[in-house]
Design a protein around this motif. Structure first.
Motif, PDB file in Angstrom:
ATOM      1  N   MET A 140       1.026  -1.227  -0.280  1.00 44.35           N
ATOM      2  CA  MET A 140       0.124   0.444   0.347  1.00 44.35           C
ATOM      3  C   MET A 140       0.796   1.175  -0.112  1.00 44.35           C
ATOM      4  SD  MET A 140      -2.779  -0.944   0.341  1.00 44.35           S
ATOM      5  CE  MET A 140      -4.285  -0.229   0.721  1.00 44.35           C
ATOM      6  N   SER A 141       0.577   2.265  -0.963  1.00 40.31           N
ATOM      7  CA  SER A 141       1.504   3.922  -1.272  1.00 40.31           C
ATOM      8  C   SER A 141       0.430   4.717   0.009  1.00 40.31           C
ATOM      9  CB  SER A 141       1.334   3.275  -2.325  1.00 40.31           C
ATOM     10  OG  SER A 141       1.800   4.937  -2.709  1.00 40.31           O
ATOM     11  N   HIS A 142       1.595   5.152   0.319  1.00 41.37           N
ATOM     12  CA  HIS A 142       0.673   6.535   0.555  1.00 41.37           C
ATOM     13  C   HIS A 142       0.784   8.096   0.515  1.00 41.37           C
ATOM     14  CE1 HIS A 142       0.516   4.784   4.967  1.00 41.37           C
ATOM     15  NE2 HIS A 142       2.306   4.117   4.847  1.00 41.37           N
ATOM     16  N   ARG A 143       0.711   7.833  -1.538  1.00 45.81           N
ATOM     17  CA  ARG A 143       1.207   8.352  -2.461  1.00 45.81           C
ATOM     18  C   ARG A 143      -0.238   8.722  -2.729  1.00 45.81           C
ATOM     19  NH1 ARG A 143       3.654   8.827  -8.708  1.00 45.81           N
ATOM     20  NH2 ARG A 143       3.812  11.476  -8.337  1.00 45.81           N
ATOM     21  N   PRO A 144      -1.729   8.322  -2.667  1.00 40.65           N
ATOM     22  CA  PRO A 144      -2.278   9.377  -2.730  1.00 40.65           C
ATOM     23  C   PRO A 144      -3.025   9.832  -1.861  1.00 40.65           C
ATOM     24  CG  PRO A 144      -3.415   7.148  -3.862  1.00 40.65           C
ATOM     25  CD  PRO A 144      -1.422   6.882  -2.455  1.00 40.65           C
ATOM     26  N   GLU A 145      -2.916   9.627  -0.077  1.00 44.54           N
ATOM     27  CA  GLU A 145      -2.917  10.672   1.481  1.00 44.54           C
ATOM     28  C   GLU A 145      -2.283  12.059   0.619  1.00 44.54           C
ATOM     29  OE1 GLU A 145      -2.024   7.694   3.798  1.00 44.54           O
ATOM     30  OE2 GLU A 145      -3.842   6.667   3.279  1.00 44.54           O
ATOM     31  N   ARG A 146      -0.764  11.613   0.144  1.00 47.70           N
ATOM     32  CA  ARG A 146      -0.205  13.053  -0.228  1.00 47.70           C
ATOM     33  C   ARG A 146      -0.080  13.628  -1.011  1.00 47.70           C
ATOM     34  NH1 ARG A 146       5.246   9.714   0.426  1.00 47.70           N
ATOM     35  NH2 ARG A 146       5.042  10.113  -2.062  1.00 47.70           N
ATOM     36  N   LEU A 147      -0.756  12.927  -1.773  1.00 41.66           N
ATOM     37  CA  LEU A 147      -1.902  14.019  -2.902  1.00 41.66           C
ATOM     38  C   LEU A 147      -2.836  14.593  -2.565  1.00 41.66           C
ATOM     39  CD1 LEU A 147      -1.267  14.986  -6.210  1.00 41.66           C
ATOM     40  CD2 LEU A 147      -2.080  13.186  -6.662  1.00 41.66           C
ATOM     41  N   ASP A 183     -13.627  35.080  -8.888  1.00 38.34           N
ATOM     42  CA  ASP A 183     -15.678  34.824  -8.721  1.00 38.34           C
ATOM     43  C   ASP A 183     -16.732  34.929  -7.758  1.00 38.34           C
ATOM     44  OD1 ASP A 183     -17.944  35.176  -9.641  1.00 38.34           O
ATOM     45  OD2 ASP A 183     -17.248  32.933 -11.283  1.00 38.34           O
ATOM     46  N   PRO A 184     -16.897  36.675  -7.616  1.00 36.45           N
ATOM     47  CA  PRO A 184     -18.017  36.772  -6.755  1.00 36.45           C
ATOM     48  C   PRO A 184     -19.027  35.292  -5.930  1.00 36.45           C
ATOM     49  CG  PRO A 184     -18.536  38.261  -8.322  1.00 36.45           C
ATOM     50  CD  PRO A 184     -16.993  37.641  -8.621  1.00 36.45           C
ATOM     51  N   ARG A 185     -19.529  35.248  -6.947  1.00 38.12           N
ATOM     52  CA  ARG A 185     -20.422  33.387  -7.026  1.00 38.12           C
ATOM     53  C   ARG A 185     -20.306  32.812  -6.056  1.00 38.12           C
ATOM     54  NH1 ARG A 185     -21.637  31.494 -12.337  1.00 38.12           N
ATOM     55  NH2 ARG A 185     -19.534  31.914 -12.440  1.00 38.12           N
ATOM     56  N   ILE A 186     -18.488  32.301  -5.715  1.00 41.93           N
ATOM     57  CA  ILE A 186     -17.818  31.381  -5.049  1.00 41.93           C
ATOM     58  C   ILE A 186     -18.327  31.987  -3.629  1.00 41.93           C
ATOM     59  CG2 ILE A 186     -15.726  30.209  -4.020  1.00 41.93           C
ATOM     60  CD1 ILE A 186     -15.126  30.164  -7.480  1.00 41.93           C
ATOM     61  N   GLY A 187     -17.888  33.118  -2.706  1.00 43.60           N
ATOM     62  CA  GLY A 187     -17.858  33.806  -1.592  1.00 43.60           C
ATOM     63  C   GLY A 187     -17.439  32.691  -0.432  1.00 43.60           C
ATOM     64  N   PHE A 188     -18.110  31.764   0.627  1.00 40.16           N
ATOM     65  CA  PHE A 188     -17.276  31.276   1.932  1.00 40.16           C
ATOM     66  C   PHE A 188     -17.111  29.407   0.955  1.00 40.16           C
ATOM     67  CE2 PHE A 188     -18.797  35.574   4.050  1.00 40.16           C
ATOM     68  CZ  PHE A 188     -17.819  36.045   3.870  1.00 40.16           C
ATOM     69  N   ALA A 189     -16.501  29.521   0.822  1.00 39.93           N
ATOM     70  CA  ALA A 189     -16.529  28.117   0.140  1.00 39.93           C
ATOM     71  C   ALA A 189     -14.769  27.694   0.672  1.00 39.93           C
ATOM     72  CB  ALA A 189     -16.098  28.017  -1.056  1.00 39.93           C
ATOM     73  N   THR A 190     -15.553  26.764   1.506  1.00 34.28           N
ATOM     74  CA  THR A 190     -13.863  25.844   2.684  1.00 34.28           C
ATOM     75  C   THR A 190     -13.730  24.316   1.434  1.00 34.28           C
ATOM     76  OG1 THR A 190     -14.811  27.082   4.427  1.00 34.28           O
ATOM     77  CG2 THR A 190     -13.281  25.545   4.194  1.00 34.28           C
ATOM     78  N   ILE A 191     -12.337  24.322   1.355  1.00 32.55           N
ATOM     79  CA  ILE A 191     -12.262  23.112   1.365  1.00 32.55           C
ATOM     80  C   ILE A 191     -12.807  21.810   2.247  1.00 32.55           C
ATOM     81  CG2 ILE A 191     -10.631  20.794   0.067  1.00 32.55           C
ATOM     82  CD1 ILE A 191     -11.664  23.408  -1.453  1.00 32.55           C
ATOM     83  N   THR A 192     -12.854  20.842   1.998  1.00 36.14           N
ATOM     84  CA  THR A 192     -13.232  20.121   3.371  1.00 36.14           C
ATOM     85  C   THR A 192     -12.265  18.448   3.557  1.00 36.14           C
ATOM     86  OG1 THR A 192     -15.285  19.624   2.703  1.00 36.14           O
ATOM     87  CG2 THR A 192     -15.159  21.216   4.664  1.00 36.14           C
ATOM     88  N   GLY A 193     -12.483  18.570   2.227  1.00 37.01           N
ATOM     89  CA  GLY A 193     -11.754  16.963   2.085  1.00 37.01           C
ATOM     90  C   GLY A 193     -11.404  16.830   1.023  1.00 37.01           C
ATOM     91  N   VAL A 194     -10.674  15.504   0.085  1.00 36.94           N
ATOM     92  CA  VAL A 194      -9.771  15.645  -1.302  1.00 36.94           C
ATOM     93  C   VAL A 194      -9.533  14.018  -1.232  1.00 36.94           C
ATOM     94  CG1 VAL A 194      -8.455  15.668  -2.696  1.00 36.94           C
ATOM     95  CG2 VAL A 194      -9.290  17.770  -1.789  1.00 36.94           C
ATOM     96  N   ASP A 195     -10.429  13.584  -2.051  1.00 33.34           N
ATOM     97  CA  ASP A 195     -10.278  11.886  -2.381  1.00 33.34           C
ATOM     98  C   ASP A 195      -9.663  11.715  -3.408  1.00 33.34           C
ATOM     99  OD1 ASP A 195     -11.662  11.349   0.001  1.00 33.34           O
ATOM    100  OD2 ASP A 195     -13.466  11.024  -1.568  1.00 33.34           O
ATOM    101  N   VAL A 196      -8.473  10.840  -3.723  1.00 33.85           N
ATOM    102  CA  VAL A 196      -7.418  11.234  -5.278  1.00 33.85           C
ATOM    103  C   VAL A 196      -8.180   9.746  -4.724  1.00 33.85           C
ATOM    104  CG1 VAL A 196      -5.599  10.844  -5.572  1.00 33.85           C
ATOM    105  CG2 VAL A 196      -6.629  12.501  -4.493  1.00 33.85           C
ATOM    106  N   SER A 197      -8.377   9.193  -6.253  1.00 31.55           N
ATOM    107  CA  SER A 197      -8.019   7.608  -6.676  1.00 31.55           C
ATOM    108  C   SER A 197      -6.807   6.908  -6.500  1.00 31.55           C
ATOM    109  CB  SER A 197      -8.938   7.409  -8.137  1.00 31.55           C
ATOM    110  OG  SER A 197      -7.352   7.931  -8.923  1.00 31.55           O
ATOM    111  N   SER A 198      -6.967   5.350  -6.604  1.00 33.67           N
ATOM    112  CA  SER A 198      -5.204   4.748  -6.230  1.00 33.67           C
ATOM    113  C   SER A 198      -4.733   4.919  -7.307  1.00 33.67           C
ATOM    114  CB  SER A 198      -5.299   3.613  -6.061  1.00 33.67           C
ATOM    115  OG  SER A 198      -6.223   2.778  -7.065  1.00 33.67           O
TER     116      SER A 198
END
Length: 115
Positions: free
Chosen positions: A1-8, A26-41
Motif C-alpha cells: 500500500m502506498s501513501h502517495r494518494p493520501e499525500r497528493l 469570482d464573487p459567486r464562490i463566496g465563503f467556500a471551504t475545502i473539507t476534503g479530497v479523495d484521490v483514486s489509487s
C-alpha cells in the motif's frame, strides 16, 4: 500500500484552498471551504469536497462557478505540485456541516424542553 494518494490529496487540498483564497476572484464562490479530497489509487481522479456557507441558491451558484474554474484550477495544480499527469478534478458539495448543525439544533431543542 502506498501513501502517495493520501499525500497528493493533502497537497491538492492545500493548493486549492490557496487558489480559492488568493487567485480566484469570482464573487459567486463566496465563503467556500475545502473539507476534503479523495484521490483514486491510480492518481487519475480527484474529488474535492467543498462546504459553502449560504442557502441553496448561493450554493448552486458557487458550485457552477467552481465547475467553470475547473480548468484554471487544474492548470495551477500542475504548476504548483509538479506531477507528470494532473488528476481530473471534480467538485462535490459537502453538506455534513449542515447536517451536524441540524443535529445540534435538535439536541438543544430536546434539552430545552426537558428543562
Amino acid at each position: 500500500m502506498s501513501h502517495r494518494p493520501e499525500r497528493l490529496a493533502e497537497a491538492i487540498k492545500q493548493e486549492v484552498s490557496d487558489l480559492l483564497r488568493d487567485e480566484i476572484k469570482d464573487p459567486r464562490i463566496g465563503f467556500a471551504t475545502i473539507t476534503g479530497v479523495d484521490v483514486s489509487s491510480d492518481l487519475k481522479y480527484a474529488k474535492i469536497h467543498v462546504s459553502i456557507l449560504g442557502n441553496a441558491d448561493v450554493r448552486g451558484q458557487a458550485m457552477t462557478a467552481l465547475k467553470k474554474a475547473t480548468g484554471f484550477i487544474r492548470t495551477e495544480l500542475g504548476r504548483r505540485i509538479r506531477l507528470r499527469h494532473v488528476p481530473e478534478i471534480s467538485f462535490k458539495l459537502d453538506e455534513s456541516l449542515d447536517h451536524g448543525d441540524k443535529v445540534l439544533k435538535l439536541l438543544d431543542e430536546v434539552s430545552s424542553n426537558d428543562a
